[in-house]
Scaffold this motif. Structure first.
Motif, mmCIF file in Angstrom:
data_model
loop_
_atom_site.group_PDB
_atom_site.id
_atom_site.type_symbol
_atom_site.label_atom_id
_atom_site.label_comp_id
_atom_site.label_asym_id
_atom_site.label_seq_id
_atom_site.Cartn_x
_atom_site.Cartn_y
_atom_site.Cartn_z
ATOM 1 N N MET A 57 -36.965 -38.120 -18.188
ATOM 2 C CA MET A 57 -35.724 -37.995 -18.947
ATOM 3 C C MET A 57 -35.993 -37.330 -20.297
ATOM 4 O O MET A 57 -35.221 -36.470 -20.739
ATOM 5 C CB MET A 57 -35.104 -39.377 -19.162
ATOM 6 N N ALA A 58 -37.082 -37.734 -20.957
ATOM 7 C CA ALA A 58 -37.421 -37.137 -22.248
ATOM 8 C C ALA A 58 -37.729 -35.652 -22.095
ATOM 9 O O ALA A 58 -37.334 -34.839 -22.936
ATOM 10 C CB ALA A 58 -38.613 -37.872 -22.872
ATOM 11 N N GLU A 59 -38.438 -35.284 -21.025
ATOM 12 C CA GLU A 59 -38.737 -33.869 -20.809
ATOM 13 C C GLU A 59 -37.456 -33.080 -20.554
ATOM 14 O O GLU A 59 -37.268 -31.981 -21.094
ATOM 15 C CB GLU A 59 -39.701 -33.688 -19.637
ATOM 16 N N ALA A 60 -36.573 -33.640 -19.747
ATOM 17 C CA ALA A 60 -35.302 -32.971 -19.470
ATOM 18 C C ALA A 60 -34.497 -32.797 -20.750
ATOM 19 O O ALA A 60 -33.914 -31.726 -20.993
ATOM 20 C CB ALA A 60 -34.505 -33.779 -18.448
ATOM 21 N N ASP A 61 -34.459 -33.824 -21.586
ATOM 22 C CA ASP A 61 -33.712 -33.748 -22.842
ATOM 23 C C ASP A 61 -34.300 -32.692 -23.776
ATOM 24 O O ASP A 61 -33.567 -31.985 -24.478
ATOM 25 C CB ASP A 61 -33.707 -35.111 -23.537
ATOM 26 N N GLN A 62 -35.622 -32.577 -23.775
ATOM 27 C CA GLN A 62 -36.258 -31.570 -24.630
ATOM 28 C C GLN A 62 -35.981 -30.155 -24.141
ATOM 29 O O GLN A 62 -35.688 -29.254 -24.935
ATOM 30 C CB GLN A 62 -37.768 -31.810 -24.683
ATOM 31 N N LEU A 63 -36.083 -29.946 -22.845
ATOM 32 C CA LEU A 63 -35.800 -28.621 -22.294
ATOM 33 C C LEU A 63 -34.353 -28.219 -22.577
ATOM 34 O O LEU A 63 -34.061 -27.068 -22.911
ATOM 35 C CB LEU A 63 -36.072 -28.608 -20.794
ATOM 36 N N THR A 64 -33.457 -29.184 -22.467
ATOM 37 C CA THR A 64 -32.050 -28.918 -22.759
ATOM 38 C C THR A 64 -31.855 -28.620 -24.238
ATOM 39 O O THR A 64 -31.116 -27.693 -24.609
ATOM 40 C CB THR A 64 -31.188 -30.124 -22.343
ATOM 41 N N LEU A 65 -32.529 -29.379 -25.096
ATOM 42 C CA LEU A 65 -32.446 -29.163 -26.543
ATOM 43 C C LEU A 65 -32.926 -27.763 -26.911
ATOM 44 O O LEU A 65 -32.273 -27.046 -27.676
ATOM 45 C CB LEU A 65 -33.282 -30.221 -27.265
ATOM 46 N N LEU A 66 -34.067 -27.371 -26.367
ATOM 47 C CA LEU A 66 -34.611 -26.052 -26.672
ATOM 48 C C LEU A 66 -33.734 -24.938 -26.096
ATOM 49 O O LEU A 66 -33.539 -23.899 -26.734
ATOM 50 C CB LEU A 66 -36.036 -25.946 -26.124
ATOM 51 N N SER A 67 -33.201 -25.153 -24.909
ATOM 52 C CA SER A 67 -32.331 -24.146 -24.316
ATOM 53 C C SER A 67 -31.065 -23.959 -25.136
ATOM 54 O O SER A 67 -30.605 -22.827 -25.349
ATOM 55 C CB SER A 67 -31.969 -24.538 -22.878
ATOM 56 N N LYS A 68 -30.494 -25.053 -25.608
ATOM 57 C CA LYS A 68 -29.273 -24.971 -26.411
ATOM 58 C C LYS A 68 -29.515 -24.265 -27.736
ATOM 59 O O LYS A 68 -28.595 -23.679 -28.309
ATOM 60 C CB LYS A 68 -28.698 -26.363 -26.647
ATOM 61 N N ALA A 69 -30.750 -24.325 -28.223
ATOM 62 C CA ALA A 69 -31.076 -23.623 -29.469
ATOM 63 C C ALA A 69 -30.928 -22.114 -29.284
ATOM 64 O O ALA A 69 -30.716 -21.379 -30.252
ATOM 65 C CB ALA A 69 -32.484 -23.977 -29.924
ATOM 66 N N GLY A 70 -31.080 -21.663 -28.050
ATOM 67 C CA GLY A 70 -30.784 -20.278 -27.716
ATOM 68 C C GLY A 70 -31.841 -19.256 -28.097
ATOM 69 O O GLY A 70 -31.542 -18.065 -28.152
ATOM 70 N N CYS A 71 -33.057 -19.692 -28.333
ATOM 71 C CA CYS A 71 -34.118 -18.770 -28.746
ATOM 72 C C CYS A 71 -35.195 -18.651 -27.669
ATOM 73 O O CYS A 71 -35.392 -17.583 -27.096
ATOM 74 C CB CYS A 71 -34.726 -19.233 -30.068
ATOM 75 N N LEU A 72 -35.896 -19.728 -27.382
ATOM 76 C CA LEU A 72 -36.921 -19.719 -26.346
ATOM 77 C C LEU A 72 -36.276 -19.845 -24.969
ATOM 78 O O LEU A 72 -35.299 -20.580 -24.794
ATOM 79 C CB LEU A 72 -37.889 -20.883 -26.550
ATOM 80 N N LYS A 73 -36.848 -19.134 -23.997
ATOM 81 C CA LYS A 73 -36.390 -19.285 -22.619
ATOM 82 C C LYS A 73 -37.141 -20.441 -21.986
ATOM 83 O O LYS A 73 -38.374 -20.511 -22.052
ATOM 84 C CB LYS A 73 -36.627 -18.007 -21.819
ATOM 85 N N MET A 74 -36.398 -21.369 -21.360
ATOM 86 C CA MET A 74 -36.970 -22.533 -20.706
ATOM 87 C C MET A 74 -36.443 -22.615 -19.273
ATOM 88 O O MET A 74 -35.376 -22.082 -18.969
ATOM 89 C CB MET A 74 -36.558 -23.820 -21.441
#
Length: 286
Positions: A57-74
């Motif tokens: 769950m923590a990994e999923a939340d982090q990937l979603t957080l980074l994706s929403k930032a809109g800079c790094l591709k995850m």
């Protein structure tokens, strides 16, 4: 377990997902990994025992957080679920190849843009994460020196001690770390947190990253880890610096930031990491 996987994917895709092919792929330190498909949509599956659900769950939340930032591709997150005995994380299946000169250059710009984002004046994260299999506390702090010396260096030293690995007086090392950072008050940046060549790749001619250990902290931590073992191509650093130049005093802090990862590797893998970590600490204390 696979019935539970199909159900989560059916909820995600809006149609029943009938698994037609399952291929076990190279696994890392902790989890099993599978590539599955229904004849149309491939999915990457991480699997472990049921009590690993919180980690997924923590990994999923982090990937979603980074994706929403809109800079790094995850990789896209398709879901997290459980069966009677297993937990699993479902991700977009991407075809990876090593970073190239062009994709490393792209990654340098992407990372710098992410580090330029400003969303908090504090250091930490709303939830705790993991660096590899090791719990990473992210309690919010107003003071960077206190955050890093206690929740990063001190935390890893305590884990080392519990595994009968000693590098000297823990309180002294923590205080020395705090002293190095005492006058450093960086703008908090959203960090990938686990950025090294093992967690970066090229897919469809673009840079992609994965396996994060996120928090809001000093952006120099991400850069320091990229330089620790196998540095990224020079174009990565050139483009990063053009987009968001590093502070001229970064070299004075680099080894302290790298020490966090060396401590983590020391109690996970021991071997040569113990000698290198000892060298770093001796230099810092001298």
């Amino acid at each position: 377990m696979w019935k539970s996987v199909s159900q989560v994917l059916a909820d995600q895709f809006g149609a029943y997902y009938s698994i037609k092919n399952k291929v076990k792929v190279h696994t890392g330190e902790m989890h099993e990994a599978w590539l599955i498909d229904d004849g149309i949509q491939p999915v990457f599956v991480k699997v472990n025992e049921k009590n690993y659900r919180s980690m997924f769950m923590a990994e999923a939340d982090q990937l979603t957080l980074l994706s929403k930032a809109g800079c790094l591709k995850m990789p896209l997150v398709y879901g997290v679920g459980c069966s009677h005995s297993h937990s699993f994380l479902l991700l977009e299946a991407l075809k990876f190849s090593p970073l190239t000169t062009l994709t490393a250059a792209e990654l340098g710009i992407q990372l710098a843009k992410q580090h330029l984002l400003a969303d908090t004046e504090h250091y930490g994260l709303d939830f705790n994460t993991w660096l590899g299999p090791v719990h990473q506390p992210n309690e919010w702090k107003n003071n960077w020196s206190k955050f890093f010396s206690e929740q990063r260096i001190g935390w890893q030293l305590q884990i080392c001690k519990e595994k009968n690995i000693y590098f000297g007086d823990i309180d002294n090392i923590i205080q020395t770390s705090a002293n190095i950072l005492a006058k450093h008050n960086p703008k908090p940046s959203l960090l990938h947190g686990n950025l090294w060549v093992e967690n970066c790749a090229t897919t469809d001619n673009h840079a992609v990253t994965y396996d994060p250990a996120c928090y809001w902290g000093d952006r120099e931590c991400d850069i320091a880890f990229t330089e620790l073992f196998q540095p990224f191509p020079a174009e990565f650093y050139q483009n990063y610096h053009r987009t968001f130049p590093l502070d001229e005093n970064y070299p004075q802090r680099k080894k302290l930031y790298q020490l966090y990862y060396l401590l983590n590797f020391s109690h996970r893998f021991r071997g040569n990491y113990l000698q290198l970590t000892t060298k770093y600490i001796q230099q810092m204390l001298s």
